[in-house]
Design an enzyme around this catalytic site. Structure first.
Site, PDB file in Angstrom:
ATOM      1  N   ASP A 119       1.174  -0.899   0.330  1.00  0.00           N
ATOM      2  CA  ASP A 119       0.006  -0.464   0.163  1.00  0.00           C
ATOM      3  C   ASP A 119       0.742   1.395  -0.082  1.00  0.00           C
ATOM      4  O   ASP A 119       1.586   1.621   0.969  1.00  0.00           O
ATOM      5  CB  ASP A 119      -0.875  -0.124   1.024  1.00  0.00           C
ATOM      6  CG  ASP A 119      -1.824   1.463   1.859  1.00  0.00           C
ATOM      7  OD1 ASP A 119      -1.864   2.052   0.345  1.00  0.00           O
ATOM      8  OD2 ASP A 119      -1.871   1.153   2.659  1.00  0.00           O
ATOM      9  N   VAL A 120       0.711   1.751  -0.747  1.00  0.00           N
ATOM     10  CA  VAL A 120       1.824   3.257  -1.316  1.00  0.00           C
ATOM     11  C   VAL A 120       0.879   4.139  -1.069  1.00  0.00           C
ATOM     12  O   VAL A 120       0.114   4.393  -1.490  1.00  0.00           O
ATOM     13  CB  VAL A 120       2.660   2.693  -2.201  1.00  0.00           C
ATOM     14  CG1 VAL A 120       3.518   4.285  -2.348  1.00  0.00           C
ATOM     15  CG2 VAL A 120       3.225   1.910  -2.743  1.00  0.00           C
ATOM     16  N   GLY A 121       0.905   4.502   0.019  1.00  0.00           N
ATOM     17  CA  GLY A 121       0.411   6.379   1.017  1.00  0.00           C
ATOM     18  C   GLY A 121       1.467   7.736   0.218  1.00  0.00           C
ATOM     19  O   GLY A 121       2.325   6.738  -0.204  1.00  0.00           O
ATOM     20  N   ASN A 122       0.923   8.588   0.209  1.00  0.00           N
ATOM     21  CA  ASN A 122       2.220  10.291   0.120  1.00  0.00           C
ATOM     22  C   ASN A 122       3.041   9.823   0.956  1.00  0.00           C
ATOM     23  O   ASN A 122       3.655  10.582   1.477  1.00  0.00           O
ATOM     24  CB  ASN A 122       0.868  11.030   0.321  1.00  0.00           C
ATOM     25  CG  ASN A 122       0.032  11.205  -1.388  1.00  0.00           C
ATOM     26  OD1 ASN A 122       0.705  11.749  -2.035  1.00  0.00           O
ATOM     27  ND2 ASN A 122      -1.229  10.948  -1.495  1.00  0.00           N
TER      28      ASN A 122
ATOM     29  N   THR B 108      -6.509   4.585  -5.916  1.00  0.00           N
ATOM     30  CA  THR B 108      -7.139   3.277  -5.202  1.00  0.00           C
ATOM     31  C   THR B 108      -6.815   2.309  -4.196  1.00  0.00           C
ATOM     32  O   THR B 108      -7.505   1.830  -3.750  1.00  0.00           O
ATOM     33  CB  THR B 108      -6.051   2.203  -6.191  1.00  0.00           C
ATOM     34  OG1 THR B 108      -4.753   2.449  -6.038  1.00  0.00           O
ATOM     35  CG2 THR B 108      -6.111   2.425  -8.265  1.00  0.00           C
ATOM     36  N   ASP B 109      -6.446   3.443  -3.302  1.00  0.00           N
ATOM     37  CA  ASP B 109      -6.247   2.873  -1.542  1.00  0.00           C
ATOM     38  C   ASP B 109      -7.799   2.803  -1.198  1.00  0.00           C
ATOM     39  O   ASP B 109      -8.831   2.200  -0.260  1.00  0.00           O
ATOM     40  CB  ASP B 109      -5.600   3.992  -0.605  1.00  0.00           C
ATOM     41  CG  ASP B 109      -5.776   5.478  -0.890  1.00  0.00           C
ATOM     42  OD1 ASP B 109      -6.638   5.805  -1.417  1.00  0.00           O
ATOM     43  OD2 ASP B 109      -4.607   6.218  -0.210  1.00  0.00           O
TER      44      ASP B 109
HETATM   45  N1  ADP Z   1       1.728   3.119  13.290  1.00  0.00           N
HETATM   46  C1  ADP Z   1       2.042   4.035  13.361  1.00  0.00           C
HETATM   47  N2  ADP Z   1       1.633   5.100  14.289  1.00  0.00           N
HETATM   48  C2  ADP Z   1       2.045   6.117  14.427  1.00  0.00           C
HETATM   49  N3  ADP Z   1       1.498   7.110  13.031  1.00  0.00           N
HETATM   50  C3  ADP Z   1       1.499   6.302  12.289  1.00  0.00           C
HETATM   51  C4  ADP Z   1       1.545   4.819  12.055  1.00  0.00           C
HETATM   52  N4  ADP Z   1       1.793   4.805  11.037  1.00  0.00           N
HETATM   53  C5  ADP Z   1       1.621   6.106  10.373  1.00  0.00           C
HETATM   54  N5  ADP Z   1       1.777   7.315  10.980  1.00  0.00           N
HETATM   55  C6  ADP Z   1       1.725   8.551  10.651  1.00  0.00           C
HETATM   56  O1  ADP Z   1       0.137   8.564  10.241  1.00  0.00           O
HETATM   57  C7  ADP Z   1       0.001   9.228   8.952  1.00  0.00           C
HETATM   58  C8  ADP Z   1      -0.468   9.436   8.103  1.00  0.00           C
HETATM   59  O2  ADP Z   1       0.219   7.806   7.662  1.00  0.00           O
HETATM   60  P1  ADP Z   1      -0.112   6.882   6.326  1.00  0.00           P
HETATM   61  O3  ADP Z   1      -1.369   5.958   7.369  1.00  0.00           O
HETATM   62  O4  ADP Z   1       1.009   5.859   6.514  1.00  0.00           O
HETATM   63  O5  ADP Z   1      -0.573   7.713   5.318  1.00  0.00           O
HETATM   64  P2  ADP Z   1      -0.721   7.574   3.980  1.00  0.00           P
HETATM   65  O6  ADP Z   1      -0.898   5.796   3.270  1.00  0.00           O
HETATM   66  O7  ADP Z   1      -1.395   8.467   2.947  1.00  0.00           O
HETATM   67  O8  ADP Z   1       0.690   7.444   3.459  1.00  0.00           O
HETATM   68  C9  ADP Z   1       1.673  10.437   9.701  1.00  0.00           C
HETATM   69  O9  ADP Z   1       1.991  10.751   9.563  1.00  0.00           O
HETATM   70  C10 ADP Z   1       2.009   9.135   9.555  1.00  0.00           C
HETATM   71  O10 ADP Z   1       3.651   9.404  10.248  1.00  0.00           O
HETATM   72  C1  PAZ Z   2      -6.885  10.992  -1.893  1.00  0.00           C
HETATM   73  C2  PAZ Z   2      -5.638   9.917  -1.871  1.00  0.00           C
HETATM   74  C3  PAZ Z   2      -4.933  11.645  -1.641  1.00  0.00           C
HETATM   75  C4  PAZ Z   2      -5.381   9.810  -0.080  1.00  0.00           C
HETATM   76  O1  PAZ Z   2      -4.305   9.488   0.119  1.00  0.00           O
HETATM   77  P1  PAZ Z   2      -3.896   9.146   1.079  1.00  0.00           P
HETATM   78  O2  PAZ Z   2      -3.353  10.390   2.344  1.00  0.00           O
HETATM   79  O3  PAZ Z   2      -3.640   7.983   1.584  1.00  0.00           O
HETATM   80  O4  PAZ Z   2      -1.882   8.983   0.966  1.00  0.00           O
HETATM   81  C5  PAZ Z   2      -5.190   9.046  -2.574  1.00  0.00           C
HETATM   82  O5  PAZ Z   2      -6.877   8.535  -2.682  1.00  0.00           O
HETATM   83  C6  PAZ Z   2      -5.562   9.819  -4.519  1.00  0.00           C
HETATM   84  O6  PAZ Z   2      -4.562  10.568  -4.554  1.00  0.00           O
HETATM   85  N1  PAZ Z   2      -7.315   9.669  -4.538  1.00  0.00           N
HETATM   86  C7  PAZ Z   2      -6.983  10.162  -6.146  1.00  0.00           C
HETATM   87  C8  PAZ Z   2      -8.294  11.390  -5.993  1.00  0.00           C
HETATM   88  C9  PAZ Z   2      -9.397  10.995  -5.256  1.00  0.00           C
HETATM   89  O7  PAZ Z   2      -9.434   9.639  -5.083  1.00  0.00           O
HETATM   90  O8  PAZ Z   2     -10.244  11.876  -5.682  1.00  0.00           O
HETATM   91  K     K Z   3      -3.587   4.925   2.969  1.00  0.00           K
END
Ligand code: ADP
Ligand code: PAZ
Ligand code: K
Length: 261
Positions: free
Chosen positions: A6-9, A110-111
């Site tokens: 799962d690649v988030g931002n 896609t997440d």
């Molecule tokens: N296990 C964790 N414990 C504490 N903070 C977390 C944990 N995982 C993520 N975070 C924090 O939560 C925020 C969102 O993370 P995450 O849900 O992984 O975002 P994304 O999906 O956008 O990459 C980030 O600021 C990250 O540092």
């Molecule tokens: C809304 C998001 C930025 C969330 O990403 P995340 O916070 O998990 O990194 C991501 O799902 C995204 O780039 N979506 C595209 C726009 C949309 O869902 O309508």
């Molecule tokens: K996410």
């Protein structure tokens, strides 16, 4: 084992699912970087797998969701070479139980698709998914499995960083819930504003959604920061930090199966 990526931002999560134990036994979290070097990724994965006694050959299939486009292609290339197993990249045309009922379905993250699939299959019925990631998102699903729409707000850390970046005098504060809502110094003021303010935002958003669609929604919270707003416990039916990993797995497995048939 099944590997969901799962690649988030903010973070990339590599979740290893053991079907015998029926759980995600290992999760590697690495920072997301647009300028990621593949040798860095390989080094980190090798080290983590070595330390946890995981072998590449144990991974039988891989599912990926990536909302950071520059990473998608190099990541797939790396995963294919490293594991040499079937890889499914979740996209809006992946076969799933969810139908995206929005203006531009291809835009959707896609997440959010993965979250919707897991929530609908695991918790069933109409639901609202609140994902506390870099962005704070609300996804609304009806009882037929239609994803009706999404709300996107800056996430808590993103809001804190934004204040720090766009002001001269505001420091970057830790995400900690202060004991009172009225701030007595600058740090307290920001912490109270973010933590009490976002709790109100979440309540308000849920109530606006329910006012537009009066369904008996289950509310499912996920994302790294889903347990931070302890005041919101009552609003959530469940906090499920593995929702996205599960959704990626469910979608990928459905697509592997149907492509073989
Ligand atoms: N296990 C964790 N414990 C504490 N903070 C977390 C944990 N995982 C993520 N975070 C924090 O939560 C925020 C969102 O993370 P995450 O849900 O992984 O975002 P994304 O999906 O956008 O990459 C980030 O600021 C990250 O540092
Ligand atoms: C809304 C998001 C930025 C969330 O990403 P995340 O916070 O998990 O990194 C991501 O799902 C995204 O780039 N979506 C595209 C726009 C949309 O869902 O309508
Ligand atoms: K996410």
């Amino acid at each position: 084992m099944f590997l969901s990526i799962d690649v988030g931002n903010s973070n990339m999560v590599f979740g290893f699912y053991d079907p015998e134990q029926d759980r995600w036994t290992h999760q590697l979290r690495l920072p997301t970087r647009g300028d990621m070097v593949l040798t860095w990724l390989e080094k980190n994965i090798r080290l983590y797998m070595l330390e946890n006694d995981l072998k590449a050959s144990q991974v039988k299939a891989v599912g990926i969701s990536c909302v950071v486009p520059v990473i998608t292609k190099p990541l797939i290339k790396f995963v294919e070479a490293f594991f040499d197993k079937p890889v499914h990249l979740v996209h809006v045309k992946s076969q799933s139980q969810i139908r995206v009922n929005t203006k531009n379905p291809t835009e959707i993250g896609t997440d959010l698709l993965a979250n919707a699939e897991a929530a609908f299959q695991i918790y069933q019925g109409p639901c609202i998914i609140v994902d506390f990631g870099t962005a704070l998102t609300f996804s609304v699903i009806n009882k037929k499995g239609e994803l009706l729409g999404v709300n996107i707000v800056p996430g808590l850390e993103t809001a804190i960083k934004s204040l720090f970046m766009h002001t001269a005098k505001l420091p970057e504060v830790k995400l900690e819930l202060p004991s009172s809502a009225i701030g007595k110094d600058t740090v307290h003021a920001i912490q109270a504003g973010i933590l009490y303010g976002f709790a109100g935002l979440v309540r308000g958003m849920l109530s606006s959604i329910r006012a537009e669609i009066p369904l008996e929604f289950k509310v499912i919270a996920t994302g790294g920061l889903s347990a931070i707003l302890t005041q919101l416990k009552e609003e959530f039916d469940v906090i499920d930090k593995e929702l996205t990993l599960n959704g990626i797995k469910l979608i990928a497995e459905k697509n592997f199966k149907n492509n073989k048939a």
